[in-house]
Scaffold this active site. Structure first.
Site, PDB file in Angstrom:
ATOM      1  N   PRO A  79       2.431  -2.683  -2.025  1.00 43.90           N
ATOM      2  CA  PRO A  79       3.486  -3.166  -1.121  1.00 43.90           C
ATOM      3  C   PRO A  79       3.419  -2.615   0.308  1.00 43.90           C
ATOM      4  O   PRO A  79       4.219  -3.014   1.151  1.00 43.90           O
ATOM      5  CB  PRO A  79       4.770  -2.697  -1.817  1.00 43.90           C
ATOM      6  N   LYS A  80       2.470  -1.698   0.583  1.00 44.07           N
ATOM      7  CA  LYS A  80       2.406  -1.164   1.945  1.00 44.07           C
ATOM      8  C   LYS A  80       1.147  -1.606   2.686  1.00 44.07           C
ATOM      9  O   LYS A  80       0.685  -0.960   3.618  1.00 44.07           O
ATOM     10  CB  LYS A  80       2.490   0.364   1.905  1.00 44.07           C
ATOM     11  N   ASN A  81       0.601  -2.706   2.253  1.00 41.83           N
ATOM     12  CA  ASN A  81      -0.610  -3.244   2.859  1.00 41.83           C
ATOM     13  C   ASN A  81      -0.217  -4.375   3.803  1.00 41.83           C
ATOM     14  O   ASN A  81       0.556  -5.259   3.431  1.00 41.83           O
ATOM     15  CB  ASN A  81      -1.511  -3.727   1.715  1.00 41.83           C
TER      16      ASN A  81
END
Lengths: 376, 320
Positions: free
Chosen positions: A141-143
């Site tokens: 989710p942090k890409n």
């Protein structure tokens, strides 16, 4: 999330992927054996259906600087990817390969771009792609690339109907994920999906009144719907915020919100605010409360408000700066002394009230390196 | 990969340890990452520097025209770090096709003033505004961007709490605040764009990021790299001297890895090049002994900055 950090993270993920594959050690021992089938996995270079394509290795010249220990699987997939790219091949097998490449490194933006080219060229099922990207984002989710890809697919489908629920799902795992909030704001603005958001924000603030992202979202929603110019809205927001402050006094987010929504009108102009905040001093003391009062006093001075005794405002402001420096917010002691000196310089009558005997703040650019190029 | 090379090189530079590096070799490799115009110059809007050779373009250290490739284009962060690395290594940028870089940069700017990273499209936010500003600043040529539009984007990204977010409406953040303020400083327009009152409020927002080390947003945990992002912003705003050096220093050092060296975002976490570099820069800001000073906007050592200034002076003289 830190700006360049994401760029570096994407590369760091690249490194992690490559260096740590367990296959590596097994393969090293079997190097001379040259068996194309390892546990059922066949390298692309050995697959019949790919025999027409010559893999393209990465070429860093005679002196490669960053020698990444890619696993054999990684090299094989990306050598084939480079070959496809070179020919700009538009095929199902190319599409399938992008899935493998993404699995190995979801931060490679060229792979994602190529996948999008293929999605359009092959007229692929975008609903399937939504399922795919949903799973990838859940996993990473942090890409940046995965969120951008989702946005593109939503745009192509012109269908935001799953977005708010999806983002809420991601936020339930990390309520401050900047990418998630960014995507949410984009969806809401693009498709005018404002209904129910204030309620959603309040739910989040119930769960964690210190969630700064939620406070920001509150401002975002109201700004884009009713706005703050209606005094009944402003009153409602002020009361809501003060209520949250009473629940958790040491909460910078709430104080920033209160300050933020009252800025335009002027802190000292809002009726009864000084009294309401002063009342909180005993039970809800915090550096933020005290700083808020300093700002309120300063606003009274700046606007030369007739509702207040100017001298009293001045004295109180300095008194609170001293209180902050010496007791309430000592980590910023030097800063509060500086604020005090600034106030004295601006509003003082010439008799310096002591805070410190430091010289006045330096003129603006003295700390800055000279931005101009030097003369030859 | 170029970004990692930047962290390593600039880090070594701040540590005054660049002599361990094979400068000529590195310079060749960096130049091999330049996306140059092809013979027919049809790819000008895609020029700049790549991050790595991962596309598979054959090696060429900027000694001839570019090789055409449908998917080959520069990336704004790689152009920025590529140029910065060359400057750090003492190269005179003579093999940089400046006009091509600037054309590539112009192609990345959107109507709202922000920038994409690549011409094929990507997300757009304050990070790339900063990269663009660094490129123009280093090449001493602001034709690479529409400054007014970029300034508008920055202003619209100011939050109600006076910090600056990645874009309009987004949460204020230490990273984007740095990107915005540093960009304006490099343009020489900080005081023109923000009133004194607004600057005071930005100072206040930044000052409140210090907990011991610094965090990037209210109510978030501290992280070593913000000692630079927020610290440098405070330096550019003339108030870094009022932060608590001791607590900041102690935090950064607590994130050091005793076994392999380097710094991590938090104590007892894995170090990485980014946090190591920004940990070092954070320490440099507080005047840590044996560390070179860092240019708080351009984010290279003052030594490297000085050599850049000399270079730019020579360019200006040549053009008159």
């Amino acid at each position: 999330m830190s700006s360049v950090e994401e760029i570096s993270n994407s590369v760091a993920e690249d490194l992690e992927e490559d260096g740590v594959e367990e296959e590596n050690t097994v393969e090293e021992a079997e190097m001379e054996y040259e068996e194309p089938v390892k546990g059922g996995y066949i390298f692309y270079r050995d697959r019949k259906e790919w025999a027409d394509l010559e893999p393209v290795p990465q070429d860093d010249g005679p002196n490669p600087v960053v020698k990444i220990a890619y696993s054999e699987k990684f090299t094989d997939v990306f050598d084939m990817f480079r070959a496809l790219l070179q020919n700009d091949e538009k095929s199902e097998r190319a599409f399938a390969l992008t899935t493998e490449a993404i699995d190995l490194n979801a931060a490679n933006y060229t792979v994602w771009h190529y996948r999008r080219v293929l999605l359009q060229a092959l007229d692929k099922d975008l609903r399937e792609e939504m399922k795919y990207i949903t799973a990838i984002i859940e996993d990473q989710p942090k890409n940046y690339q995965v969120w951008h890809h989702r946005r593109m697919v939503v745009e192509w489908l012109n269908d935001p109907s799953e977005e708010l629920q999806f983002v809420a799902e991601i936020l339930s795992q990390d309520a401050k994920n900047y990418h998630a909030w960014q995507h949410r704001q984009w969806v809401m603005q693009e498709y005018k999906l404002w209904d129910g958001e204030l309620e959603y924000v309040e739910e989040l603030l119930e769960e964690d009144v210190r969630n700064n992202s939620a406070w920001n979202q509150r401002h975002f929603v109201i700004n884009h719907t009713s706005g703050y110019s209606d005094s009944s809205i402003l009153d409602r927001e002020v009361q809501y915020t003060l209520k949250q402050i009473k629940k958790a006094p040491h909460n910078e987010s709430a104080w920033n919100y209160l300050n933020g929504i009252l800025q335009d009108g002027g802190l000292s102009s809002f009726p009864g605010l000084l009294e309401q905040v002063t009342e909180l001093q005993d039970t809800c003391s915090s550096p933020y409360l005290t700083a808020f009062l300093v700002d309120l006093y300063e606003d009274a001075l700046e606007t030369n408000s007739s509702s207040y005794d100017q001298q009293e405002m001045f004295n109180k402001a300095l008194e609170l700066c001293k209180f902050l420096a010496e007791e309430k917010d000592t980590i910023r002691r030097e800063y509060w002394n500086y604020v005090s000196r600034s106030l004295q310089n601006t509003y003082g009558s010439g008799d310096p009230v002591s805070a410190s005997s430091d010289p006045p703040p330096p003129p603006s650019s003295s700390q800055l390196p000279d931005m101009e190029p030097s003369d030859p | 990969m170029l970004t990692i090379v930047f962290f390593a090189l600039s880090g070594l530079d701040v540590l005054d340890a660049l002599d361990v590096v094979d400068k000529p070799g590195l310079i060749e490799w960096i130049y091999s990452l330049q996306v140059l115009p092809t013979d027919d110059k049809s790819n000008l809007s895609r020029c700049g520097f790549r991050g790595s050779s991962h596309i598979g373009v054959p090696y060429s250290s900027s000694k001839g025209p570019g090789a055409p490739h449908t998917y080959d284009s520069g990336h704004v962060a790689m152009t920025y770090t590529g140029l910065a690395c060359l400057v750090i290594l003492g190269d005179d940028l003579s093999r940089v096709d400046k006009e091509a870089c600037l054309a590539g940069l112009r192609a990345l700017q959107l109507e709202d003033g922000s920038f994409y990273a690549v011409p094929e499209g990507s997300e757009n936010d304050m990070r790339f505004v900063y990269c663009a500003a660094c490129i123009c600043f280093m090449l001493d040529d602001w034709s690479g961007m529409d400054c007014q539009r970029a300034i508008d984007y920055i202003r619209r990204s100011s939050s109600y709490d006076s910090g600056i977010g990645q874009g309009a409406g987004l949460e204020s953040h230490g990273g984007s605040t740095f990107c915005a303020v540093a960009s304006l400083c490099m343009m020489g327009k900080l005081q023109e764009v923000f009133s004194e009152r607004e600057l005071k409020r930005i100072r206040r927002w930044c000052m409140f990021r210090q907990q011991n080390g610094f965090h990037g947003r209210p109510n978030k945990p501290v992280d070593t790299c913000y000692s630079f992002w927020v610290g440098a912003t405070l330096q550019l705003l003339d108030v870094f001297q009022y932060t608590n050096f001791e607590k900041n220093r102690n935090y950064i050092l607590s994130t050091q890895d005793r076994l392999v060296g380097g710094f991590a975002k938090w104590p007892d976490s894995h170090p990485d090049p980014l946090h190591t570099y920004f940990g070092i820069c954070g320490l440099s800001l507080i005047g840590e002994a044996e560390l070179r000073k860092v240019h708080p906007a351009l984010n290279i050592s003052m030594r490297a900055f000085e050599s850049l200034r000399q270079l730019q002076g020579a360019w200006r003289q040549k053009s008159t």
